[in-house]
Structure formats: C-alpha cells, structure tokens
Design an enzyme around this catalytic site. Sequence first.
Site, PDB file in Angstrom:
ATOM      1  N   THR A  48       3.593  -7.659  -9.627  1.00  0.00           N
ATOM      2  CA  THR A  48       5.024  -7.653  -9.301  1.00  0.00           C
ATOM      3  C   THR A  48       5.825  -8.245 -10.462  1.00  0.00           C
ATOM      4  OG1 THR A  48       4.462  -7.989  -6.989  1.00  0.00           O
ATOM      5  CG2 THR A  48       6.718  -8.509  -7.626  1.00  0.00           C
TER       6      THR A  48
ATOM      7  N   HIS B 147      13.971   2.915 -17.090  1.00  0.00           N
ATOM      8  CA  HIS B 147      13.125   3.119 -15.915  1.00  0.00           C
ATOM      9  C   HIS B 147      13.850   3.995 -14.893  1.00  0.00           C
ATOM     10  CE1 HIS B 147      10.850  -0.309 -17.533  1.00  0.00           C
ATOM     11  NE2 HIS B 147       9.853   0.095 -16.758  1.00  0.00           N
TER      12      HIS B 147
ATOM     13  N   LYS C 146      14.400   1.234  -9.694  1.00  0.00           N
ATOM     14  CA  LYS C 146      13.888  -0.077 -10.127  1.00  0.00           C
ATOM     15  C   LYS C 146      14.931  -1.153  -9.840  1.00  0.00           C
ATOM     16  CE  LYS C 146      11.698  -2.559 -13.944  1.00  0.00           C
ATOM     17  NZ  LYS C 146      10.610  -3.068 -13.082  1.00  0.00           N
TER      18      LYS C 146
ATOM     19  N   ALA D 199       0.808  -1.234   0.000  1.00  0.00           N
ATOM     20  CA  ALA D 199       0.000   0.000   0.000  1.00  0.00           C
ATOM     21  C   ALA D 199       0.837   1.280   0.000  1.00  0.00           C
ATOM     22  CB  ALA D 199      -0.934  -0.019   1.221  1.00  0.00           C
TER      23      ALA D 199
HETATM   24  P1  NAD Z   1       7.784   0.241  -4.483  1.00  0.00           P
HETATM   25  O1  NAD Z   1       9.093  -0.216  -3.940  1.00  0.00           O
HETATM   26  O2  NAD Z   1       7.489   1.706  -4.543  1.00  0.00           O
HETATM   27  O3  NAD Z   1       6.586  -0.448  -3.669  1.00  0.00           O
HETATM   28  C1  NAD Z   1       6.561  -1.779  -3.263  1.00  0.00           C
HETATM   29  C2  NAD Z   1       5.908  -1.814  -1.876  1.00  0.00           C
HETATM   30  O4  NAD Z   1       5.677  -3.185  -1.524  1.00  0.00           O
HETATM   31  C3  NAD Z   1       6.797  -1.197  -0.780  1.00  0.00           C
HETATM   32  O5  NAD Z   1       6.063  -0.214  -0.065  1.00  0.00           O
HETATM   33  C4  NAD Z   1       7.160  -2.389   0.091  1.00  0.00           C
HETATM   34  O6  NAD Z   1       7.307  -2.053   1.462  1.00  0.00           O
HETATM   35  C5  NAD Z   1       5.950  -3.285  -0.147  1.00  0.00           C
HETATM   36  N1  NAD Z   1       6.192  -4.683   0.244  1.00  0.00           N
HETATM   37  C6  NAD Z   1       7.303  -5.419   0.065  1.00  0.00           C
HETATM   38  N2  NAD Z   1       7.129  -6.645   0.579  1.00  0.00           N
HETATM   39  C7  NAD Z   1       5.873  -6.684   1.088  1.00  0.00           C
HETATM   40  C8  NAD Z   1       5.102  -7.651   1.767  1.00  0.00           C
HETATM   41  N3  NAD Z   1       5.631  -8.852   2.046  1.00  0.00           N
HETATM   42  N4  NAD Z   1       3.832  -7.359   2.132  1.00  0.00           N
HETATM   43  C9  NAD Z   1       3.312  -6.146   1.868  1.00  0.00           C
HETATM   44  N5  NAD Z   1       4.001  -5.163   1.254  1.00  0.00           N
HETATM   45  C10 NAD Z   1       5.261  -5.429   0.861  1.00  0.00           C
HETATM   46  O7  NAD Z   1       7.673  -0.423  -5.937  1.00  0.00           O
HETATM   47  P2  NAD Z   1       6.652  -0.065  -7.118  1.00  0.00           P
HETATM   48  O8  NAD Z   1       7.323   0.903  -8.053  1.00  0.00           O
HETATM   49  O9  NAD Z   1       5.315   0.256  -6.558  1.00  0.00           O
HETATM   50  O10 NAD Z   1       6.611  -1.474  -7.867  1.00  0.00           O
HETATM   51  C11 NAD Z   1       6.224  -2.655  -7.193  1.00  0.00           C
HETATM   52  C12 NAD Z   1       6.314  -3.831  -8.146  1.00  0.00           C
HETATM   53  O11 NAD Z   1       5.360  -3.648  -9.214  1.00  0.00           O
HETATM   54  C13 NAD Z   1       7.675  -3.988  -8.843  1.00  0.00           C
HETATM   55  O12 NAD Z   1       7.929  -5.370  -9.037  1.00  0.00           O
HETATM   56  C14 NAD Z   1       7.452  -3.297 -10.186  1.00  0.00           C
HETATM   57  O13 NAD Z   1       8.327  -3.738 -11.189  1.00  0.00           O
HETATM   58  C15 NAD Z   1       6.036  -3.720 -10.463  1.00  0.00           C
HETATM   59  N6  NAD Z   1       5.313  -2.873 -11.421  1.00  0.00           N
HETATM   60  C16 NAD Z   1       4.463  -3.511 -12.257  1.00  0.00           C
HETATM   61  C17 NAD Z   1       3.691  -2.780 -13.131  1.00  0.00           C
HETATM   62  C18 NAD Z   1       2.679  -3.493 -14.006  1.00  0.00           C
HETATM   63  O14 NAD Z   1       2.031  -2.857 -14.843  1.00  0.00           O
HETATM   64  N7  NAD Z   1       2.495  -4.803 -13.798  1.00  0.00           N
HETATM   65  C19 NAD Z   1       3.796  -1.382 -13.174  1.00  0.00           C
HETATM   66  C20 NAD Z   1       4.667  -0.754 -12.293  1.00  0.00           C
HETATM   67  C21 NAD Z   1       5.428  -1.509 -11.396  1.00  0.00           C
END
Ligand code: NAD
Length: 262
Positions: free
Chosen positions: A95, A151, A155, A13
């Site tokens: 993810t 990116h 990342k 979140a």
């Molecule tokens: P981010 O680091 O800003 O956010 C990830 C969050 O997940 C962090 O707040 C972290 O504390 C939390 N987290 C980690 N482990 C956790 C757990 N066990 N339980 C609950 N929360 C947990 O990263 P982001 O930029 O938001 O990206 C997150 C993921 O989504 C990455 O793998 C990214 O590549 C992917 N992503 C996918 C898309 C898509 O379209 N599918 C788009 C953007 C990002």
Amino acid sequence: MASGNIRIGVLGAAGRMGQALAAAIAATPGATLSGGVERADHPTIGTAFGDGVIGGDLAALAAASDVLVDFTAPVALAASLAAARAANCALLVGTTGLEPAEHAVIDAAAADIAVLQAANTSLGVNLLAALVEQAARALGPDWDVEIVEMHHRDKVDAPSGTALALGTAAARGRNIDLASHSERGRDGIGAPRAPGAIGFASLRGGSVVGDHMVVLAADGERIELGHRAETREIFARGAVKAALWLAGKPAGRYAMTDVLGL
Ligand code: NAD
C-alpha cells in the site's frame, strides 16, 4: 501446508492488485494462495477467489498463511499488522500513501515479525532507484532533480509512492533529507524552484498503470531516467517473489533492495 509451498494470503482481494496477485501466485512454483480477504462490508465477500472465495476474517487468514500481502489502503494497515503479529506471520506492505505515523507502526511490528514495505515491487523501478541515487551522487547539486509521474484516473494518493521513493533515492545520493527539500504542486507566479530542491509533478488520467520520469537538468543539458509499467503483473510478480523471500525470515523491517540484492 501444501507440499512445502509457502502459503500467501491476499488482503484487498477484490482490488486491481489483489486480482493480479491471485494470478501471479497461481503461476509461481512454490507458492500457494491461502485465501483473500476484503473489507467486511465489501460486496465481493463470498465470490470466487482462486480455489476458494473472498472472506472477511483477517485473523483466520493470517493463521492460515506464512505471509500476508497487503495492497489495500493506509487506513487498513494497523489491523493488518496486528493480525500478522498475533499469528506470527510475515507481512508485505505494498500500500502507498503512508504517513510517518504509519511507518512508525510498521517499525513497531517489525520488532516481532518480518515486514517488507515497498512502494513499488517491480524489478525495473527498484533498479531505476539505484540508478537515480548513483546519478544524483555523481552529478551533485548543480543539477536540478524533477520527478514526473502519471497514473490511472482512480489513483488516490499523489505524488505516487514510487515517485517519493525515487525522490528519496535522489536525496540519498545528494546526502540530503527529502522532506526539507521537496517541492510539490507548484502553481502561480513568484515561485521559482529553490536551489537543491527535488520537484514532483503528478498527472492522472485514463488507465495508465504507472509512468515515472526522473529529469536531472543542468545548464545546457539534461538526463532523463524513466520507467513505464505496462501491466500490474510486474508488481504482482515482484510481490510474490518478495513474499517467498520474506516467509520465515527473522523479525525485522526489509525492503525490495534486500530481495533483489541491489
Ligand atoms: P484498489 O482500490 O483497486 O484495491 C484496493 C482494495 O483494498 C479494494 O478492493 C478495497 O476494498 C480493499 N480494502 C480496503 N480496505 C480494506 C481492508 N480494511 N481490508 C481488506 N481490504 C480492504 O487499489 P489497487 O490499485 O489495487 O492499489 C492498492 C494499493 O496498492 C494502493 O495504495 C496502490 O497505490 C498500491 N500499489 C502498490 C504497488 C507496489 O508495487 N507496491 C503497485 C500498485 C499499487
């Protein structure tokens, strides 16, 4: 359930995507934010998230949701799938950086619940993948395929999940397997590209949300098919659309192409 709305729970979140998802759910008719969770030790636990606060209890959120949306880290995936399975709740996995072992865990969970895994939830990138597959099929192996992505500086996985998905689309068009044809991170001398290879290059820097370019190069001419994400809203909007589509679907593994009809 609030007036027939689909209840969507957000994992990660406090993250960049978690925040974008909360805004997208609030803006989408038919969707209700059922809550958000973070890692149990995260400093944001107890801070505001939608109408509630960020929690640490994954099982409770799964029980209160029709679908969970997971944009966290590969290490968190097994617990997300287990909680969704226990609560008979659908799960969208956004993810990236997933390894074959994690895909196997998704396949196992998909025997019991509806799971949609997507390296990119934007309409534009999914259309681009369809175009890349078509181009690779039409042009054949004399055209070299190279995929360049950029990116933001934070990342953690490279190449991006989207670049790999575009590579998979090109490989499908060619009727070859990506794993045995991909070339990553070239460096040094005496390493020309192998015939039929699909190459990847990753740039990292600044605040770039996500740029992808697929270059198909032949002797004397070149095609460039690309996409630039200007805001995370496009991923969040697509993820909410996919979550609404996924809620209540029979057990199975789904993809964005199922949602978008591509
Ligand atoms: P981010 O680091 O800003 O956010 C990830 C969050 O997940 C962090 O707040 C972290 O504390 C939390 N987290 C980690 N482990 C956790 C757990 N066990 N339980 C609950 N929360 C947990 O990263 P982001 O930029 O938001 O990206 C997150 C993921 O989504 C990455 O793998 C990214 O590549 C992917 N992503 C996918 C898309 C898509 O379209 N599918 C788009 C953007 C990002």
